[in-house]
Design a protein around this motif. Sequence first.
Motif: not given
Length: 603
Positions: A143-149
């Motif tokens: 769900s937070f992949k974009a924030q991690y990247e």
Amino acid sequence: MNQYLTKLMLGLMGLVLSASALQAQFYQQPTTEAPKHEFRSIWIATVPGATDWPKGATTQAKQDYLREIIQEHVKAKMNAIVFQTVGRGDALFQSERLPWNISLEGLGVDPGWDPLQFVIDEAQKYGLEVHAWYNVFNVGNSSFKAQYEASSNPEHVYKANPEWIKEVPLDGGGFGYWLNPGIPAARQWAVDNVIEIVENYDVDAVHFDFARYPNSFTDDQQTRDEYDDSGFTGAMDDWRRNNVNEFQRDVYAAVQDVKPWVKVGTTPIGHYKESQWPTPWNENCPYYVSPAQAPCSWGANRAYFQVFQDAITWINEGVNDYIAPQLYWAIGPPGPHFDFLAQDWRKNSEASGKHVYIGIGAYQTTPGTNVAAEIDDQVDLIRENNHAGHMFFRFDQTIFEGPPNFQEKKSKIDYGTRAFVPVMDWKDIDVPPAVDIARETLMASIVDDGNDITLTWDAPAFETASGDTKISYAVYRVNDNSVPDVMTAMEDPANLYALTGETTFTDRITEAGQYYYFVTAYSRNWVESAPSNVVEHFTATSVESGDEIASAFKLDQNYPNPFNPTTQIRYAIGESVHTNLTVYDALGRQVATLINETMPAGN
């Protein structure tokens, strides 16, 4: 007319911990006798989807809410704060290794303040332990992949070291991101994160969660072939368990090397493995799975076989000081039985000599698993099995369900009395010096709703053999007609009135009586000093009706001081009232009564 006769009031200064301000409402009370030594705490979750905190639109609101969470612990007579400091590979402290917590202001966004330091400072005011809760191998979800990247300086581990991350399907869709325990560098990264906390913050303990596999990974043989140069020759399941065990061994050694007084604990899932003992119901358990040691198992993950978590080995080896198994089930059938498992953990752990704090699932309210309705009975069972304490998951469901309104919150447990954390006899056991309650400043005021007494003392010089200097204080209050035997009074938890990290304590007296106070110091390991001198405080009311009281009362410092052979004592009363002025020596013994008669208003 109410009349307040005060024999002694000490300087009104510092933190006010008035009894009336820290009263709570309760609705369950255990029937077992409350012990003086019992670990009591609540998990404070900070991850998205299970967020006790942060809450509030502004920094001030977030800080106020966090402060009141800690005060709710005090009201509920807890003695430790378990604060989720590293939730999903992000931090609620100033870190050079991890990005800022995603729930605070957004992943990697500096909030301009340090929540972990805030918790430490606030908890110390009330003499509470702080356990930094660290989720070890569960580091995120899709769900937070974009924030991690998008993270940077520092990057989230999902971006910085993708080769360490395993994707695990979630029941609701998407993937969880797990650090692979089979990769030594990934384990060391986690160890180094913990040491950053221990080196930079005065925490009392680090508390691990998700110190396990989510299940077996399909490519574990490939991971073993590529990364394992340890020479471990056991079967694959043993290798997986050993990877988690190696993290525990390495992190414990590292913590002890930096600060040997810091405790290390882990919360494993509540079902260790098939029990060696049959249940009293002789059930034909439908979820029996080999390998097993006895005829009963339930449909809950078994830590040892399914997620490769061997908590009993950790305490037997001494690389955990405590474990807190998550027994989030109800008492008796159907399903896993809280009472049986509490006994099972006792039998498995008692040879280790380490502490077991049972985790209680206060959030469970469904029929058949309504833990919330039987918390008092679960605490009784924990005590009957001689466990060292317990914890509740989690804050919102333990203190109150619904919108955050601390004026209406209720704890689901009424202990009746406060408690010390049990001493760990393998840690520092140095005894702090006793304190002396000061008598230099004698001043008081009378207010409409009661009568204050403030005690002050000096912090004694103290350092343990390992170099720890932390010291806190216990305030005892005895309501009796004569001076108590303090050594006997210390053993009764009913007299343990307050815990504080300050060197001053103010009590609000709202009922007539003869009150005796004394103070002890205690170390980080809750080793207690001898008691201080005793301070007496007498408050009386007349039999006349009405609520009028003297509008002012003042007792000035005597002058000169020191003196030989005479000194003057000035005092003021707001109206004509029976006045008693008594002198005591430094040990609390009565020396002389100077006035014991009705005096007119004036100076």
